[in-house]
Enzyme design. Structure first.
Site, mmCIF file in Angstrom:
data_model
loop_
_atom_site.group_PDB
_atom_site.id
_atom_site.type_symbol
_atom_site.label_atom_id
_atom_site.label_comp_id
_atom_site.label_asym_id
_atom_site.label_seq_id
_atom_site.Cartn_x
_atom_site.Cartn_y
_atom_site.Cartn_z
ATOM 1 N N THR A 226 -15.428 21.905 20.210
ATOM 2 C CA THR A 226 -14.941 21.964 18.954
ATOM 3 C C THR A 226 -14.319 20.605 18.469
ATOM 4 O OG1 THR A 226 -14.725 24.263 18.662
ATOM 5 C CG2 THR A 226 -13.969 23.046 16.860
ATOM 6 N N GLY B 192 -8.748 -0.097 -8.623
ATOM 7 C CA GLY B 192 -7.857 -0.600 -7.610
ATOM 8 C C GLY B 192 -7.732 -2.229 -7.309
ATOM 9 N N LYS C 267 1.322 -5.306 3.796
ATOM 10 C CA LYS C 267 0.905 -6.373 4.349
ATOM 11 C C LYS C 267 1.276 -7.787 3.695
ATOM 12 C CE LYS C 267 -2.053 -3.384 4.003
ATOM 13 N NZ LYS C 267 -3.293 -2.699 4.000
ATOM 14 N N GLY D 108 0.771 -1.045 0.021
ATOM 15 C CA GLY D 108 -0.019 -0.091 0.112
ATOM 16 C C GLY D 108 0.811 1.321 -0.124
ATOM 17 N N ASP E 167 -6.413 -3.355 -4.904
ATOM 18 C CA ASP E 167 -6.781 -3.914 -3.529
ATOM 19 C C ASP E 167 -8.560 -3.918 -3.345
ATOM 20 O OD1 ASP E 167 -7.343 -1.152 -4.014
ATOM 21 O OD2 ASP E 167 -6.687 -0.610 -2.133
ATOM 22 N N ARG E 168 -9.142 -3.325 -4.183
ATOM 23 C CA ARG E 168 -10.474 -3.570 -4.268
ATOM 24 C C ARG E 168 -11.014 -4.867 -4.903
ATOM 25 N NH1 ARG E 168 -12.903 1.652 -7.509
ATOM 26 N NH2 ARG E 168 -14.819 0.466 -6.955
#
Length: 244
Positions: A174, A94, A13, A8, A96-97
């Protein structure tokens, strides 16, 4: 034994699978080199390899894996798959997708699938019961949303959110308002996709994966199957498919 490498933008990994498809080792590297690959081949009886990368691969890595492996797959849009890719521009999809979609289809065959990958970006991908990748959507991830609120405004601070943090329904300062707006906003987005799927089809499964998935898991765990290593499972299935 197979070695599957998912490179990545910030981490690599790596997983080792035995001949029965069981993951026996999982490693994470900030930078994975040819020397690291050599070391793993010396330690384990690795025969086959596959690598997927969202960055440009060094030729030395490709040469090393090709030389050490009986079967080496450099995963790209031309690699044969165990599912059908219905994306209209497969060269831009992609890896990975696509690997996550293959992994989900392998774990739950003959199901309509929604695969949510909560990484730097959040992707929502769909596979039908016939094993056809239909496409999906891409949205900003948690860190990206936090950064945009800070960089695109003059007064909002840059907020960091811990995955174990209890996010309020609404902020009374905030910092909490930003954290709640980003994390709860993404939870509502995820639930919206899940609800839409339930309205459109009677049989479907939702998978959740990605580095930021733990930030969402408590809110959606009853509605999803959490698989943190879904991409690596998919890569191993693609490697096996190219060995058959």
């Amino acid at each position: 034994m197979n070695i599957c490498i998912d490179q990545g933008n910030s981490r690599t990994k790596v997983a080792l699978f035995d001949n029965d498809g069981r993951m026996v080792k999982h490693l994470v590297y900030r930078s994975f080199s040819s020397a690291d690959a050599h070391r793993l081949y010396e330690l384990y009886p690795i025969e086959n390899s596959i690598i997927s990368s969202v960055v440009n691969l060094e030729s030395s890595m490709v040469n090393t894996l090709g030389r050490l492996s009986k079967r080496f797959v450099l995963f790209d849009h031309q690699t044969p798959l165990p599912i059908q890719n219905g994306y209209l521009s497969p060269e831009t999809l992609g890896q990975d997708r696509l690997a996550a979609a293959v992994g989900a289809a392998w774990l739950c065959p003959n199901e309509n699938l929604l695969i949510i990958d909560a990484g730097s970006a959040v992707t929502y991908d769909f596979v039908d019961e016939k094993g056809i990748f239909l496409g999906g959507n891409i949205a900003p991830g948690i860190k990206m949303r936090l950064n945009v609120l800070h960089t695109m405004t003059k007064k909002l601070p840059l907020v960091e959110v811990d995955e174990q943090e209890l996010i309020p329904l609404y902020g009374q300062r905030t910092r909490d308002a930003i954290a709640a707006g980003v994390v709860r906003g993404l939870v509502f987005e995820v639930k919206g996709y899940i609800r839409t799927m339930s309205e459109r089809t009677t049989h479907y499964r939702t998978f959740l994966t990605g580095g930021y998935a733990p930030y969402l898991l408590n809110a959606v765990k009853k509605e999803v199957q959490y698989e943190p290593r879904l991409v690596l499972i998919g890569l191993n299935r693609i490697l096996e498919h190219n060995r058959e």
